[in-house]
Design an enzyme around this catalytic site. Sequence first.
Site, PDB file in Angstrom:
ATOM      1  N   LYS A   1      -9.120   8.582   3.065  1.00 14.74           N
ATOM      2  CA  LYS A   1      -9.870   7.096   2.785  1.00 14.74           C
ATOM      3  C   LYS A   1     -11.287   6.943   3.309  1.00 14.74           C
ATOM      4  O   LYS A   1     -11.989   6.111   3.139  1.00 14.74           O
ATOM      5  CB  LYS A   1      -9.034   6.217   3.494  1.00 14.74           C
ATOM      6  CG  LYS A   1      -7.593   5.863   2.808  1.00 14.74           C
ATOM      7  CD  LYS A   1      -6.815   4.865   3.397  1.00 14.74           C
ATOM      8  CE  LYS A   1      -5.271   4.490   2.530  1.00 14.74           C
ATOM      9  NZ  LYS A   1      -4.660   5.674   2.656  1.00 14.74           N
TER      10      LYS A   1
ATOM     11  N   GLU B   1      -0.179   4.758  13.764  1.00 11.96           N
ATOM     12  CA  GLU B   1       0.123   6.133  12.739  1.00 11.96           C
ATOM     13  C   GLU B   1      -0.127   7.509  13.632  1.00 11.96           C
ATOM     14  O   GLU B   1       0.647   8.433  13.825  1.00 11.96           O
ATOM     15  CB  GLU B   1      -0.692   6.578  11.550  1.00 11.96           C
ATOM     16  CG  GLU B   1      -0.432   7.437  10.812  1.00 11.96           C
ATOM     17  CD  GLU B   1      -0.934   7.583   9.385  1.00 11.96           C
ATOM     18  OE1 GLU B   1      -0.687   8.514   8.847  1.00 11.96           O
ATOM     19  OE2 GLU B   1      -2.151   7.055   9.265  1.00 11.96           O
TER      20      GLU B   1
ATOM     21  N   HIS C   1      -1.976   8.298   6.289  1.00 11.27           N
ATOM     22  CA  HIS C   1      -2.412   7.002   5.580  1.00 11.27           C
ATOM     23  C   HIS C   1      -3.902   6.504   5.956  1.00 11.27           C
ATOM     24  O   HIS C   1      -4.481   6.202   5.225  1.00 11.27           O
ATOM     25  CB  HIS C   1      -1.260   6.098   6.205  1.00 11.27           C
ATOM     26  CG  HIS C   1      -1.423   4.722   5.191  1.00 11.27           C
ATOM     27  ND1 HIS C   1      -1.289   4.555   3.850  1.00 11.27           N
ATOM     28  CD2 HIS C   1      -1.731   3.433   5.655  1.00 11.27           C
ATOM     29  CE1 HIS C   1      -1.444   3.139   3.572  1.00 11.27           C
ATOM     30  NE2 HIS C   1      -1.650   2.621   4.524  1.00 11.27           N
TER      31      HIS C   1
ATOM     32  N   CYS D   1       0.792  -1.063  -0.046  1.00  5.38           N
ATOM     33  CA  CYS D   1      -0.037  -0.050  -0.003  1.00  5.38           C
ATOM     34  C   CYS D   1       0.775   1.272   0.057  1.00  5.38           C
ATOM     35  O   CYS D   1       0.250   2.459  -0.013  1.00  5.38           O
ATOM     36  CB  CYS D   1      -1.012  -0.075   1.237  1.00  5.38           C
ATOM     37  SG  CYS D   1      -2.015  -1.278   1.292  1.00  5.38           S
TER      38      CYS D   1
ATOM     39  N   PHE E   1       1.572  -3.114   4.006  1.00  3.64           N
ATOM     40  CA  PHE E   1       2.063  -4.658   4.246  1.00  3.64           C
ATOM     41  C   PHE E   1       3.497  -5.211   3.864  1.00  3.64           C
ATOM     42  O   PHE E   1       4.010  -4.633   3.044  1.00  3.64           O
ATOM     43  CB  PHE E   1       1.125  -5.805   3.824  1.00  3.64           C
ATOM     44  CG  PHE E   1      -0.197  -5.807   4.148  1.00  3.64           C
ATOM     45  CD1 PHE E   1      -0.695  -5.159   5.094  1.00  3.64           C
ATOM     46  CD2 PHE E   1      -1.393  -6.823   3.509  1.00  3.64           C
ATOM     47  CE1 PHE E   1      -2.048  -5.274   5.699  1.00  3.64           C
ATOM     48  CE2 PHE E   1      -2.510  -7.048   4.141  1.00  3.64           C
ATOM     49  CZ  PHE E   1      -2.916  -6.171   4.856  1.00  3.64           C
TER      50      PHE E   1
ATOM     51  N   HIS F   1      -9.872   2.602   0.314  1.00  8.26           N
ATOM     52  CA  HIS F   1      -8.384   2.401   0.580  1.00  8.26           C
ATOM     53  C   HIS F   1      -7.821   1.935  -0.974  1.00  8.26           C
ATOM     54  O   HIS F   1      -8.423   0.568  -1.238  1.00  8.26           O
ATOM     55  CB  HIS F   1      -7.877   1.391   1.419  1.00  8.26           C
ATOM     56  CG  HIS F   1      -6.476   1.213   1.728  1.00  8.26           C
ATOM     57  ND1 HIS F   1      -5.654   2.009   0.921  1.00  8.26           N
ATOM     58  CD2 HIS F   1      -5.602   0.484   2.766  1.00  8.26           C
ATOM     59  CE1 HIS F   1      -4.186   1.442   1.206  1.00  8.26           C
ATOM     60  NE2 HIS F   1      -4.198   0.629   2.193  1.00  8.26           N
TER      61      HIS F   1
END
Length: 407
Positions: free
Chosen positions: A331, A313, A302, A162, A395, A336
């Site tokens: 998002k 985060e 993010h 991502c 990931f 996403h």
Amino acid sequence: MSRPEIAVTGIGMVTPAGTDTPSTWQAVCAGTPTATTLAQLAGMPVDFGCTIPDFQPDLVLGRRTAYRLDRATQLILAAADEALRDAGLDSRTWDGNRVAVVIGGSLNGAQTWETQYQRLRDHGPRHVSALLIPMIVPSTPAGEIALAHQVTGPSLVTATACASGATAIVTARDLLLSDQCDIAITGGTESSITPFISTGFAQLGVLSARADDPARASRPFDQTRDGFVMAEAAAALILERAHHAAARGRRPRALLAGSGSTTDAHHPTAPHPQGHGAKQAMRNALADAGLTHHDIAHVNSHGTSTVLNDAVEAEAIRTVLPSGPMVTSAKGALGHSLAAAGAVEAALTVLSLEHDLIPPTVNLDSPDPGFDLNFVTKAAAGQRIDAALSNSFGFGGHNVVLAFRTP
């Protein structure tokens, strides 16, 4: 010799909020959610997501070109075309050897993989497309942009889950700084909302289960968040050394001042619980840009809407940026878009710098009380922004942070 400044001179976006940059920016600033129930996911554990219903590849790219491309490649071709127009560039007149293409991708070809396998299973080998392999090769998005615009310099696809779109932007910047090109077409693309891929993410337990109200399912940093919502999108940015842009009369939309990239080396999918890698990536980006935490007025986070990632985060932002910049996540509105997310959010960060305006985090009704951040909610916030960070995490423990500032 001082390092040349890197300018963003063009932006192109195709997202669930619109098929170009102005429509996407308008919808994101209005706080318009885009998640909806999807027919292609009927009967799956999660049957909703954020798609681009108005994108017509035959009209945008031409029928013959669209026919031979996977949707992820179609999207980035359209975004790149818009970005080049925005930058005032015409590939018919440039030296293609001095142009590079760097695109972020992760599950590129997913739709083609799934549909072609179904043909093999149901009808046999003769019904599998002869175009299968060129449609699914991971490097195809970059190769097709190069083919469309006669780019003969470096071209490649980056894959850091991502964070792929952000990694592509960092790589493109490196090519410019090392004088391997004068112009870089960069960004990210993703279109993998298929029954197989959606089920895989559902089995991991990372998708929201709010099927009764998809529009409110993506809830970054909210105390009731329960997972992310899959999306498709593409975004392209044109990067040039600032003096190259000036020589052809183009003023930068923003400057890509620095970047930071780290790896957690902790877990295949979960972030480091103390966010060591995320914090270091943010610190590295600040140092690379010659900025301090006092300079950062805005963080485009993010912000996935997952329990673990948002918590990590938030702690990273609070620790590295104690001056309290305004924080948002796109998002909530866009879902996403995996490999495309870092590029989409980088583009939105540039637009925030241009307009001194920060879009709201859609569906952030009850911020998690443990986060203690200056979230933008409900409505877009006007704010003088001279410098901002765009965070992307993926990931595999990939952490990429981009630092932008005004020209």
